[in-house]
Every structure is written in C-alpha cells, then in structure tokens.
Design a protein around this motif. Structure first.
Motif, PDB file in Angstrom:
ATOM      1  N   GLY A  57      23.648   0.704 -31.259  1.00  0.00           N
ATOM      2  CA  GLY A  57      23.022   2.009 -31.115  1.00  0.00           C
ATOM      3  C   GLY A  57      21.565   1.979 -31.549  1.00  0.00           C
ATOM      4  N   ARG A  58      21.274   1.220 -32.613  1.00  0.00           N
ATOM      5  CA  ARG A  58      19.896   1.086 -33.075  1.00  0.00           C
ATOM      6  C   ARG A  58      19.042   0.376 -32.023  1.00  0.00           C
ATOM      7  N   MET A  59      19.607  -0.621 -31.362  1.00  0.00           N
ATOM      8  CA  MET A  59      18.886  -1.324 -30.315  1.00  0.00           C
ATOM      9  C   MET A  59      18.568  -0.386 -29.145  1.00  0.00           C
ATOM     10  N   ALA A  60      19.554   0.406 -28.739  1.00  0.00           N
ATOM     11  CA  ALA A  60      19.337   1.334 -27.628  1.00  0.00           C
ATOM     12  C   ALA A  60      18.278   2.375 -27.988  1.00  0.00           C
ATOM     13  N   ALA A  61      18.343   2.893 -29.235  1.00  0.00           N
ATOM     14  CA  ALA A  61      17.364   3.893 -29.674  1.00  0.00           C
ATOM     15  C   ALA A  61      15.964   3.288 -29.724  1.00  0.00           C
ATOM     16  N   GLY A  62      15.855   2.062 -30.248  1.00  0.00           N
ATOM     17  CA  GLY A  62      14.558   1.410 -30.318  1.00  0.00           C
ATOM     18  C   GLY A  62      13.968   1.161 -28.947  1.00  0.00           C
ATOM     19  N   ALA A  63      14.808   0.692 -28.017  1.00  0.00           N
ATOM     20  CA  ALA A  63      14.329   0.440 -26.658  1.00  0.00           C
ATOM     21  C   ALA A  63      13.875   1.727 -25.985  1.00  0.00           C
ATOM     22  N   LEU A  64      14.648   2.807 -26.188  1.00  0.00           N
ATOM     23  CA  LEU A  64      14.298   4.080 -25.560  1.00  0.00           C
ATOM     24  C   LEU A  64      12.984   4.622 -26.121  1.00  0.00           C
ATOM     25  N   LEU A  65      12.796   4.541 -27.439  1.00  0.00           N
ATOM     26  CA  LEU A  65      11.546   5.010 -28.046  1.00  0.00           C
ATOM     27  C   LEU A  65      10.362   4.167 -27.580  1.00  0.00           C
ATOM     28  N   PHE A  66      10.574   2.858 -27.447  1.00  0.00           N
ATOM     29  CA  PHE A  66       9.534   1.972 -26.941  1.00  0.00           C
ATOM     30  C   PHE A  66       9.137   2.372 -25.516  1.00  0.00           C
ATOM     31  N   VAL A  67      10.131   2.637 -24.667  1.00  0.00           N
ATOM     32  CA  VAL A  67       9.871   3.040 -23.284  1.00  0.00           C
ATOM     33  C   VAL A  67       9.132   4.372 -23.243  1.00  0.00           C
ATOM     34  N   LEU A  68       9.532   5.318 -24.090  1.00  0.00           N
ATOM     35  CA  LEU A  68       8.858   6.619 -24.124  1.00  0.00           C
ATOM     36  C   LEU A  68       7.402   6.459 -24.546  1.00  0.00           C
ATOM     37  N   GLY A  69       7.137   5.502 -25.427  1.00  0.00           N
ATOM     38  CA  GLY A  69       5.774   5.273 -25.882  1.00  0.00           C
ATOM     39  C   GLY A  69       4.862   4.820 -24.756  1.00  0.00           C
ATOM     40  N   PHE A  70       5.280   3.797 -23.972  1.00  0.00           N
ATOM     41  CA  PHE A  70       4.388   3.355 -22.893  1.00  0.00           C
ATOM     42  C   PHE A  70       4.411   4.313 -21.717  1.00  0.00           C
ATOM     43  N   THR A  71       5.512   5.082 -21.565  1.00  0.00           N
ATOM     44  CA  THR A  71       5.558   6.065 -20.487  1.00  0.00           C
ATOM     45  C   THR A  71       4.530   7.168 -20.717  1.00  0.00           C
ATOM     46  N   ALA A  72       4.395   7.622 -21.967  1.00  0.00           N
ATOM     47  CA  ALA A  72       3.436   8.687 -22.277  1.00  0.00           C
ATOM     48  C   ALA A  72       2.018   8.266 -21.894  1.00  0.00           C
ATOM     49  N   VAL A  73       1.671   7.012 -22.177  1.00  0.00           N
ATOM     50  CA  VAL A  73       0.325   6.526 -21.872  1.00  0.00           C
ATOM     51  C   VAL A  73       0.126   6.363 -20.365  1.00  0.00           C
ATOM     52  N   LEU A  74       1.074   5.712 -19.697  1.00  0.00           N
ATOM     53  CA  LEU A  74       0.907   5.423 -18.274  1.00  0.00           C
ATOM     54  C   LEU A  74       0.994   6.680 -17.413  1.00  0.00           C
ATOM     55  N   VAL A  75       1.863   7.626 -17.790  1.00  0.00           N
ATOM     56  CA  VAL A  75       1.965   8.875 -17.021  1.00  0.00           C
ATOM     57  C   VAL A  75       0.665   9.667 -17.141  1.00  0.00           C
ATOM     58  N   SER A  76       0.056   9.643 -18.319  1.00  0.00           N
ATOM     59  CA  SER A  76      -1.236  10.311 -18.483  1.00  0.00           C
ATOM     60  C   SER A  76      -2.272   9.693 -17.560  1.00  0.00           C
ATOM     61  N   GLY A  77      -2.234   8.366 -17.442  1.00  0.00           N
ATOM     62  CA  GLY A  77      -3.141   7.687 -16.525  1.00  0.00           C
ATOM     63  C   GLY A  77      -2.877   8.057 -15.080  1.00  0.00           C
ATOM     64  N   GLY A  78      -1.599   8.188 -14.708  1.00  0.00           N
ATOM     65  CA  GLY A  78      -1.263   8.589 -13.347  1.00  0.00           C
ATOM     66  C   GLY A  78      -1.757   9.985 -13.027  1.00  0.00           C
ATOM     67  N   ALA A  79      -1.635  10.909 -13.987  1.00  0.00           N
ATOM     68  CA  ALA A  79      -2.134  12.266 -13.795  1.00  0.00           C
ATOM     69  C   ALA A  79      -3.651  12.249 -13.597  1.00  0.00           C
ATOM     70  N   LEU A  80      -4.331  11.388 -14.381  1.00  0.00           N
ATOM     71  CA  LEU A  80      -5.788  11.287 -14.254  1.00  0.00           C
ATOM     72  C   LEU A  80      -6.174  10.782 -12.870  1.00  0.00           C
ATOM     73  N   PHE A  81      -5.486   9.753 -12.373  1.00  0.00           N
ATOM     74  CA  PHE A  81      -5.800   9.228 -11.047  1.00  0.00           C
ATOM     75  C   PHE A  81      -5.539  10.283  -9.973  1.00  0.00           C
ATOM     76  N   GLY A  82      -4.436  11.032 -10.114  1.00  0.00           N
ATOM     77  CA  GLY A  82      -4.156  12.081  -9.149  1.00  0.00           C
ATOM     78  C   GLY A  82      -5.208  13.177  -9.181  1.00  0.00           C
ATOM     79  N   TYR A  83      -5.668  13.532 -10.392  1.00  0.00           N
ATOM     80  CA  TYR A  83      -6.685  14.579 -10.534  1.00  0.00           C
ATOM     81  C   TYR A  83      -8.005  14.126  -9.928  1.00  0.00           C
ATOM     82  N   VAL A  84      -8.403  12.882 -10.223  1.00  0.00           N
ATOM     83  CA  VAL A  84      -9.650  12.362  -9.666  1.00  0.00           C
ATOM     84  C   VAL A  84      -9.558  12.302  -8.142  1.00  0.00           C
ATOM     85  N   GLY A  85      -8.381  11.903  -7.639  1.00  0.00           N
ATOM     86  CA  GLY A  85      -8.186  11.882  -6.190  1.00  0.00           C
ATOM     87  C   GLY A  85      -8.353  13.257  -5.577  1.00  0.00           C
ATOM     88  N   ARG A  86      -7.937  14.290  -6.322  1.00  0.00           N
ATOM     89  CA  ARG A  86      -8.075  15.654  -5.805  1.00  0.00           C
ATOM     90  C   ARG A  86      -9.527  16.107  -5.838  1.00  0.00           C
TER      91      ARG A  86
END
Length: 400
Positions: A57-86
């Motif tokens: 369970g600790r492994m699953a929680a750690g992996a999920l938190l790790f994924v959420l961490g890089f998702t927050a950064v990359l999704v913000s970048g995707g929003a920026l690219f979409g906004y600039v495209g607009r």
C-alpha cells in the motif's frame, strides 16, 4: 466539453496517451523505475520485491503521489501551450507546420538517427529522503529535470496542445500524456515482482520500442507539417456534428439549407407545448472559416460581420437567450483593425428556447456570416426566414 471538442479529442487523446506510454518505456525512464519507487517509499529494492500488505500500500501511495507531482507540472505546461496557441490563432497554420517539422526531428532523434539531439537530462543527483512526503516534489523534479530526455514524445504532445488553441483542451491533452506515462508507474508499484520481469522483456526489445515510438512521432509530425492533421480533425468535427444532430433530433421536424457559404440545419426539439427548443447548426462549407459570435455588435466590427442570431415571430416567442455550444475566441480579419469575436472553425450548434401561443404560423429568422483570417468574410445573411406551422399534431417546416 462540447461534442465537437470530444470529436477532436477522439483523435488527439489516444496519440497523447501512447506518447506517454512510449516515454515510460524509453531507456532513460524504464531502468530508473525501481530507484524512483525506492526513493518515494524509503524502501530498498529488495524490500520492494518482497513487499506485502502495508508495504505494498505504501508503494502504491508513493507511486501515485509521484505521478500527481509530475502531472501537475506537465498539465500546467499543456495549458500554457494551448493558451499561446489561442492567442496566436491568426498564425496557427504556419506555426503548426513548423512544430510538425520539429516533431519529425524529435521522432528521428528518438529512433537514434540524430545522436545526442534532445536525448540528455538535466537533473539533481541528490537522493531524496522524505519518502511519501517528498513523492510529489520528486515527481515535479522529474517533470522538469527529465524534460530534455523525454523531449521527443513530449514535444509531439505539446505541438498537438498548440493546435488545440485552448488552454483547457491543452491541459486535458497533457493529462492524457501523463496518464500514459504515470499509469505504468502505479501498476509497477502494485505488482513490482512481475513488473521486473516485464521490464526485462522490454529491455531486450528496446530497438523495436524506439523504432515504434519514433515512427509514431514522425507520422504525427508529417501530418502536422502538411496540414493533414488539421484536415482530419476538421472532417471528424463535421461527422460528429452531423451524427450529433441526427441523434438529437431523431424524428423531430428538421429543415436544411445552404446560403452564402454556410449550411444551416434547423430543428425543433423538446416539444412539450407550450414550450419547445429551436436548434440551429451552422456549418461553414470551407475549412478555416469561423462563424461570428452572438456577442458581436449588431453592426459588426468597423462595419464588418454580423452576429449569429435567431429570432422568432408569429405564434413563436423567445423564452430565453440564444446560446452557442462553443467557446468564443478572437481572430484578425483583413481590413479590420480590432480583433473579431468568433467561434472555432467548423460546425457551431445554437439553441433558443421558445414558447408557443397556440396553433398557427410562425417564422424563425436566422442571421449569420463567416470569416477567415486569410480569405476574408462571406456576405452576411440577415433575418433569413424559415416558416414553421404549429398544429395539434406538432410543428411542420414548410411554405406558408
């Protein structure tokens, strides 16, 4: 998300997800997965192999938190690219072609034909010791530090985010990429012993992984650079609009006409006397032409353009505001100094709730025009009448 946006997503999201999966399988991510899981759980690799119960369970929680961490950064970048495209919508075709060429280079690099090109990583070599608490931070560091390493696949998704010309859809597109990249992390944590065997199989066939992933990037890049990608998405939007209109109207009274470069499909839905809903789908005949927004002033901008409108007379009375199932954006129109509010090119669905004053004759008055940032504008259509007779059996379109 509108039906048209969903149609576009049906093409772009699977590509983004596959790009994320290829990134996970790449030589600069896959071999490091055991180390990442060890860092975010504070467990040794041998403990990970023998993990049971609470440790798993600790492994699953750690992996999920790790994924959420890089998702927050990359999704913000995707929003920026979409906004600039607009914001640079007027130059979207040229920039999309340039990004397509760049994506081809990324694909060739991923396949190993351009050694050293975008296959480096800039990262901290300090070992994190915070366990679960530090997992999101480590995920954010991964997103920033490994961007040059996963750059080829990431660049392709960012190019698609640009072509979406929407911050929201750019963010969703990057979320699909993160799902493809992050889901294997979580699955590896849940079944680490089996994952090690699968990793070994992938490592033995790295050449095919790189060729397949690189080939996908080259294909996407060529489609973007040649304009075929946008044509494909546009055709899918047209198909979606037609099928959605057919599903919505069913056996409801419907009429269609084409005038001044726009096809209009008008139908009556939600027939519950004394109330009903008029639905008009406006489809420019040529790609790149945008329908003017309902928010456009009645006289246009500097005398150019007319707002999309729907009015009623006779036994029909408007029972609310005309709404459009599309977001408003602005483009530059030749000869007009100010930006012009329009809807994305392609079909636009509008609805107007109406109230019936008994049986008799009514008229629907439609107004519209379309414009292109490159080819100018079509001749406006003002108060184009469509006759509607209301009887005890229901509404019928036709001549008086």
């Amino acid at each position: 998300m509108t039906a048209l946006a969903a149609a576009a997503a049906a093409v772009t999201f699977p590509v983004a997800f596959f790009a994320g999966l290829v990134s996970f399988l790449s030589p600069c991510v896959l071999p490091l997965v055991p180390g990442y899981l060890s860092y975010v759980t504070s467990l040794s690799v041998s403990d990970l192999v023998d993990a049971r119960g609470g440790r798993r369970g600790r492994m699953a929680a750690g992996a999920l938190l790790f994924v959420l961490g890089f998702t927050a950064v990359l999704v913000s970048g995707g929003a920026l690219f979409g906004y600039v495209g607009r914001t640079l919508l007027d130059h979207q075709e040229v920039v999309t072609r340039v990004l397509g060429g760049f994506t081809v280079l990324m694909g060739l690099s991923f396949m190993g034909f351009l050694p050293g090109f975008a296959q480096r990583e800039f990262r901290s070599h300090r070992r994190p010791v915070l366990g679960l608490a530090g997992a999101p931070l480590l995920g954010a560091v991964f997103a920033v530090g490994w961007t040059p390493c996963i750059g080829p696949t990431l660049a392709a998704v960012q190019a698609l985010a640009w072509s979406e010309a929407s911050a929201a859809r750019g963010a969703l597109l990057m979320a699909a990429y993160c799902l493809g990249l992050g889901l294997p992390f979580v699955l590896a944590a849940l079944a680490f012993r089996r994952a090690l065997g699968a990793f070994g199989l992938v490592k033995r066939h790295y050449q095919w992984v790189l060729r397949t992933g690189g080939g996908m990037l080259v294909l996407v890049g060529v489609l973007l650079a040649t304009g075929v990608w946008n044509d494909l998405v546009y055709r899918l939007q047209l198909w979606s609009a037609e099928s959605t209109t057919a599903d919505r109207t069913g056996s409801a009274p419907t009429t269609r006409f084409t005038e001044n470069g726009v096809t209009v499909t008008l139908s009556v839905s939600d027939w519950k006397p004394p109330r009903a809903t008029l639905t008009a789908v406006f489809t420019p005949e040529e790609k790149g032409f945008h329908l003017y927004s309902t928010e456009l002033p009645a006289t246009g901008i500097e005398g150019v353009g007319r707002p999309t409108s729907m009015g009623v007379t006779g036994v029909l009375r408007a029972d609310g505001q005309l709404t459009a199932a599309a977001e408003v954006r602005t483009i530059s129109v030749p000869g007009v100094g100010a930006p012009v509010p329009v809807y994305p090119d392609g079909p636009v669905t509008t609805t107007l709730p109406v109230r019936l004053d008994g049986n008799g004759d009514g008229t629907v008055l439609l107004g519209y025009a379309s414009c292109s940032s490159e080819e100018g504008c079509t001749i406006p259509v003002s108060d184009r009448p469509v006759h509607l007779r209301v009887t005890d059996e229901g509404p019928v379109f036709g001549d008086r």
